[in-house]
Scaffold this motif. Structure first.
Motif, PDB file in Angstrom:
ATOM      1  N   ILE A  30      -4.501  -5.553   1.352  1.00 39.78           N
ATOM      2  CA  ILE A  30      -4.437  -5.869  -0.084  1.00 39.78           C
ATOM      3  C   ILE A  30      -5.835  -5.811  -0.701  1.00 39.78           C
ATOM      4  CG2 ILE A  30      -4.025  -7.753  -1.725  1.00 39.78           C
ATOM      5  CD1 ILE A  30      -1.545  -8.475  -0.031  1.00 39.78           C
ATOM      6  N   VAL A  31      -6.807  -6.395  -0.017  1.00 42.91           N
ATOM      7  CA  VAL A  31      -8.179  -6.387  -0.543  1.00 42.91           C
ATOM      8  C   VAL A  31      -8.704  -4.955  -0.633  1.00 42.91           C
ATOM      9  CG1 VAL A  31     -10.562  -7.079  -0.089  1.00 42.91           C
ATOM     10  CG2 VAL A  31      -8.704  -8.728   0.223  1.00 42.91           C
ATOM     11  N   VAL A  40       0.822  -1.218   0.000  1.00 38.81           N
ATOM     12  CA  VAL A  40       0.000   0.000   0.000  1.00 38.81           C
ATOM     13  C   VAL A  40       0.857   1.270   0.000  1.00 38.81           C
ATOM     14  CG1 VAL A  40      -1.914  -1.179   1.137  1.00 38.81           C
ATOM     15  CG2 VAL A  40      -0.229   0.007   2.538  1.00 38.81           C
ATOM     16  N   ARG A  41       2.140   1.109  -0.278  1.00 42.25           N
ATOM     17  CA  ARG A  41       3.061   2.241  -0.178  1.00 42.25           C
ATOM     18  C   ARG A  41       3.014   3.169  -1.395  1.00 42.25           C
ATOM     19  NH1 ARG A  41       8.232  -0.225   0.582  1.00 42.25           N
ATOM     20  NH2 ARG A  41       7.391  -0.936   2.540  1.00 42.25           N
ATOM     21  N   GLN A  69      -0.212   0.134  -7.535  1.00 43.86           N
ATOM     22  CA  GLN A  69       0.250  -1.151  -7.008  1.00 43.86           C
ATOM     23  C   GLN A  69      -0.820  -1.770  -6.115  1.00 43.86           C
ATOM     24  OE1 GLN A  69       4.067  -0.997  -5.032  1.00 43.86           O
ATOM     25  NE2 GLN A  69       3.788  -2.990  -4.094  1.00 43.86           N
ATOM     26  N   ALA A  70      -1.454  -0.966  -5.302  1.00 41.25           N
ATOM     27  CA  ALA A  70      -2.502  -1.472  -4.410  1.00 41.25           C
ATOM     28  C   ALA A  70      -3.686  -2.008  -5.210  1.00 41.25           C
ATOM     29  CB  ALA A  70      -2.961  -0.374  -3.449  1.00 41.25           C
ATOM     30  N   ALA A  92      -3.623   7.044   1.160  1.00 39.80           N
ATOM     31  CA  ALA A  92      -3.273   7.638   2.457  1.00 39.80           C
ATOM     32  C   ALA A  92      -4.014   6.936   3.586  1.00 39.80           C
ATOM     33  CB  ALA A  92      -3.593   9.135   2.456  1.00 39.80           C
ATOM     34  N   ALA A  93      -5.276   6.584   3.350  1.00 36.79           N
ATOM     35  CA  ALA A  93      -6.038   5.854   4.363  1.00 36.79           C
ATOM     36  C   ALA A  93      -5.450   4.472   4.587  1.00 36.79           C
ATOM     37  CB  ALA A  93      -7.507   5.745   3.944  1.00 36.79           C
ATOM     38  N   LEU A  94      -5.005   3.829   3.518  1.00 32.67           N
ATOM     39  CA  LEU A  94      -4.374   2.507   3.657  1.00 32.67           C
ATOM     40  C   LEU A  94      -3.102   2.593   4.492  1.00 32.67           C
ATOM     41  CD1 LEU A  94      -4.783   1.091   0.034  1.00 32.67           C
ATOM     42  CD2 LEU A  94      -5.924   0.266   2.101  1.00 32.67           C
ATOM     43  N   SER A  95      -2.307   3.627   4.262  1.00 32.86           N
ATOM     44  CA  SER A  95      -1.078   3.804   5.043  1.00 32.86           C
ATOM     45  C   SER A  95      -1.385   3.994   6.520  1.00 32.86           C
ATOM     46  CB  SER A  95      -0.280   5.000   4.519  1.00 32.86           C
ATOM     47  OG  SER A  95       0.209   4.720   3.239  1.00 32.86           O
TER      48      SER A  95
END
Length: 196
Positions: free
Chosen positions: A169-170, A92-93, A99-100, A179-182
């Protein structure tokens, strides 16, 4: 006596892997595989078997390469905690989220085929067990290095780290804001692997 192959097997497998990864198993046609590989149907199937056999080989090689990479990363890392953090945040970077959205070939495949294809379910279990084993080793080492509290159960935490990474990943695959994933990744790591 069979004729020697007139193509680079690794290049063909890499090209085919990219097509399966982008389109999924069901979304990849024979024509897609022929175009990506540059081979005719007879050559492709003669070398690798049918679509299912080819896909299972590509998936196994992808999983084994990831396992080798993770183990080497842990062996060479100055601090084991960096490996764990990288494992969780890596997918998630990417600030653009490309990529995500592509996800992980194994995770994508497990969601698509595990119910209908026993070989895929077995491969996913095997690969996830191998990853968990490396994470257990990394957590134990990080505890010795003082980066994870001694009260953390390495086995339970390793399973939870894997589950959390797969969840990220999902979420990335469906277009969650990078940003929320990070932020989720950091919260996950801080909650599962406290320093004290």
């Amino acid at each position: 006596m069979p004729r020697p192959r007139q193509f680079d097997e690794e290049r063909v497998l890499a090209a085919v892997q990219a097509v399966f990864w982008d389109n999924g198993y069901a979304g990849t046609s024979l024509e897609d595989l022929l175009a990506a590989s540059g081979l005719g149907k007879g050559s492709l199937y003669g070398a690798f078997g049918d679509k299912r056999s080819l896909f299972l080989r590509v998936l196994r090689e992808y999983d084994e390469a990831n396992d080798r990479m993770l183990r080497t990363w842990l062996e060479q890392a100055d601090h084991a905690i960096d490996v764990i953090r990288g494992f969780v945040t890596g997918p998630v970077r990417d600030p653009g989220g490309e990529q995500a959205r592509r996800g992980c070939l194994l995770a994508n495949t497990a969601m698509e085929l595990s119910v209908s294809t026993s070989e895929v379910a077995a491969e996913a279990r095997r690969s996830y067990a191998a990853t968990t084993s490396v994470l257990v080793d990394a957590i134990r080492r990080a505890q010795r290095e003082g980066d994870i509290a001694p009260h953390v159960d390495p086995d339970g935490a390793a399973h939870a780290v894997l589950a959390g990474q797969l969840g990220l990943i999902v979420l990335g695959r469906v277009g969650q804001d990078p940003a929320a994933l990070s932020t989720m990744a950091e919260t996950l790591l801080n909650g599962l692997l406290p320093k004290s």
